[in-house]
Write an enzyme that holds these catalytic residues in place. Structure first.
Site, mmCIF file in Angstrom:
data_model
loop_
_atom_site.group_PDB
_atom_site.id
_atom_site.type_symbol
_atom_site.label_atom_id
_atom_site.label_comp_id
_atom_site.label_asym_id
_atom_site.label_seq_id
_atom_site.Cartn_x
_atom_site.Cartn_y
_atom_site.Cartn_z
ATOM 1 N N ASP A 1 -12.242 45.202 -5.608
ATOM 2 C CA ASP A 1 -13.544 45.264 -4.945
ATOM 3 C C ASP A 1 -14.571 45.585 -6.020
ATOM 4 O O ASP A 1 -14.221 46.097 -7.088
ATOM 5 C CB ASP A 1 -13.553 46.345 -3.858
ATOM 6 C CG ASP A 1 -14.613 46.096 -2.794
ATOM 7 O OD1 ASP A 1 -14.267 45.565 -1.722
ATOM 8 O OD2 ASP A 1 -15.796 46.427 -3.048
ATOM 9 N N VAL B 1 -16.652 39.314 -8.034
ATOM 10 C CA VAL B 1 -16.249 37.907 -8.130
ATOM 11 C C VAL B 1 -17.367 37.006 -8.637
ATOM 12 O O VAL B 1 -17.131 35.821 -8.896
ATOM 13 C CB VAL B 1 -15.716 37.373 -6.787
ATOM 14 C CG1 VAL B 1 -14.458 38.120 -6.365
ATOM 15 C CG2 VAL B 1 -16.783 37.412 -5.697
ATOM 16 N N ASN C 1 -10.726 36.967 -0.329
ATOM 17 C CA ASN C 1 -11.384 37.516 0.849
ATOM 18 C C ASN C 1 -12.860 37.807 0.635
ATOM 19 O O ASN C 1 -13.600 37.999 1.597
ATOM 20 C CB ASN C 1 -10.669 38.807 1.277
ATOM 21 C CG ASN C 1 -11.324 39.462 2.458
ATOM 22 O OD1 ASN C 1 -11.341 38.927 3.561
ATOM 23 N ND2 ASN C 1 -11.894 40.644 2.248
ATOM 24 N N TYR D 1 -24.504 31.097 4.920
ATOM 25 C CA TYR D 1 -23.123 31.528 5.120
ATOM 26 C C TYR D 1 -22.255 30.374 5.624
ATOM 27 O O TYR D 1 -21.115 30.187 5.157
ATOM 28 C CB TYR D 1 -23.097 32.695 6.100
ATOM 29 C CG TYR D 1 -21.755 33.357 6.260
ATOM 30 C CD1 TYR D 1 -21.148 34.029 5.197
ATOM 31 C CD2 TYR D 1 -21.089 33.335 7.479
ATOM 32 C CE1 TYR D 1 -19.925 34.655 5.335
ATOM 33 C CE2 TYR D 1 -19.864 33.962 7.639
ATOM 34 C CZ TYR D 1 -19.287 34.621 6.570
ATOM 35 O OH TYR D 1 -18.063 35.230 6.716
ATOM 36 N N LYS E 1 -19.024 28.796 3.754
ATOM 37 C CA LYS E 1 -17.694 28.759 4.357
ATOM 38 C C LYS E 1 -17.197 27.323 4.537
ATOM 39 O O LYS E 1 -15.993 27.054 4.394
ATOM 40 C CB LYS E 1 -17.701 29.501 5.689
ATOM 41 C CG LYS E 1 -17.837 31.008 5.551
ATOM 42 C CD LYS E 1 -16.700 31.626 4.751
ATOM 43 C CE LYS E 1 -16.720 33.146 4.809
ATOM 44 N NZ LYS E 1 -15.604 33.756 4.036
ATOM 45 N N ALA F 1 -13.822 39.289 13.762
ATOM 46 C CA ALA F 1 -12.826 40.347 13.629
ATOM 47 C C ALA F 1 -13.575 41.669 13.524
ATOM 48 O O ALA F 1 -14.318 41.897 12.577
ATOM 49 C CB ALA F 1 -11.947 40.128 12.393
#
Length: 259
Positions: free
Chosen positions: A47, A75, A101, A167, A171, A200
């Site tokens: 992270d 990242v 992720n 977003y 994706k 989620a």
């Protein structure tokens, strides 16, 4: 409808070395790290937030001992991505699975969106996934081939939603990257798949999203509720395991909301 029961581990990734990005929070990344540990793996969590990463490492190490390792990684920085894969291999001898992720969202209409807002979401969510995928493929090839990558996409890559153009584009790009990189990597025995969750529920999502939107998204689901992060992690663990040995280039919807 009864609440879902958390399943026991079945050693799906026994002795595999699994690297999970963006795993310091309370969402899918940390749930995946825990699931893979419960399934017998050795896990490197990463992270960009060093304090939270250390706290998550301590939490998991208290339960799973030296099968947990942590490496700080942003990242968006190529050198840190490469250091993550190198560090994981140095700690455990090899890398078998990468779970991409890391992602970044936000809500803003296209007409109000700045270049910086667009670029930041794409850099973390799509280009960050590309950077880590490239590093993992090269690591797997150097190890003699084989290996698995599981990307975290989203059903929003298929469907339209207000104020989510950056977003959704990111994706959708993750889905395309998954399919194309799977073809490139297949000759080396490397499999690349993705999960596409809808919603989620976890603490950070509840903090940054309005109750009205969360309720609306939950009502769209046929179960009438959001997924638990571990329910998505279960599918990731399956894709990371040898049970999915003939699957590559697939995007698996963990939702009733495919489109």
């Amino acid at each position: 409808m009864p609440a879902p029961q958390y399943p026991k581990g079945r050693n799906l990734v026994e002795d595999k070395v699994v690297v999970v990005t963006a795993a310091a929070g309370t969402g899918i990344g940390s749930a995946t790290a825990r699931r893979c540990l419960e399934e017998g793996g050795r896990v490197v969590i990463s992270d960009w937030h060093e304090r939270r990463l250390g706290e998550k490492r301590d939490e998991l190490s208290a339960e799973f001992g030296d099968r947990v390792h942590a490496i700080v990684c942003d990242v968006t920085v190529e050198e840190q991505v490469q250091a993550l894969l190198d560090g994981a291999a140095e700690r455990f001898g090899r890398v078998d699975v990468l779970v991409n992720n890391a992602g970044l969202g936000g809500s803003v209409a296209v007409q109000d969106m700045t270049d910086e807002q667009w670029s930041r979401v794409l850099d973390v969510t799509l280009t960050g996934t590309f950077r880590a995928t490239r590093a993992a493929i090269n690591r797997f090839i150097a190890q003699g081939g084989g290996g698995v990558i599981v990307n975290n996409a989203s059903v929003i890559g298929w469907r339209a939603q207000a104020e989510q153009a950056h977003y959704a584009a990111a994706k959708a790009g993750v889905m395309a990257l998954t399919r194309c990189s799977a073809v490139d990597a297949a000759p080396h025995g490397i499999r690349i798949n993705a999960v596409a969750p809808s919603i989620a529920m976890h603490a950070f999502l509840a903090k940054v999203t309005s109750d009205e939107l969360l309720d609306e998204l939950s009502r769209r689901e046929v179960f009438g509720r959001a997924a638990e992060p571990w329910e998505v992690a279960n599918v990731i663990a399956f894709l990371a395991s040898d049970y999915s040995s003939y699957m590559t280039g697939e995007v698996v919807s963990v939702s009733s909301q495919h489109a």
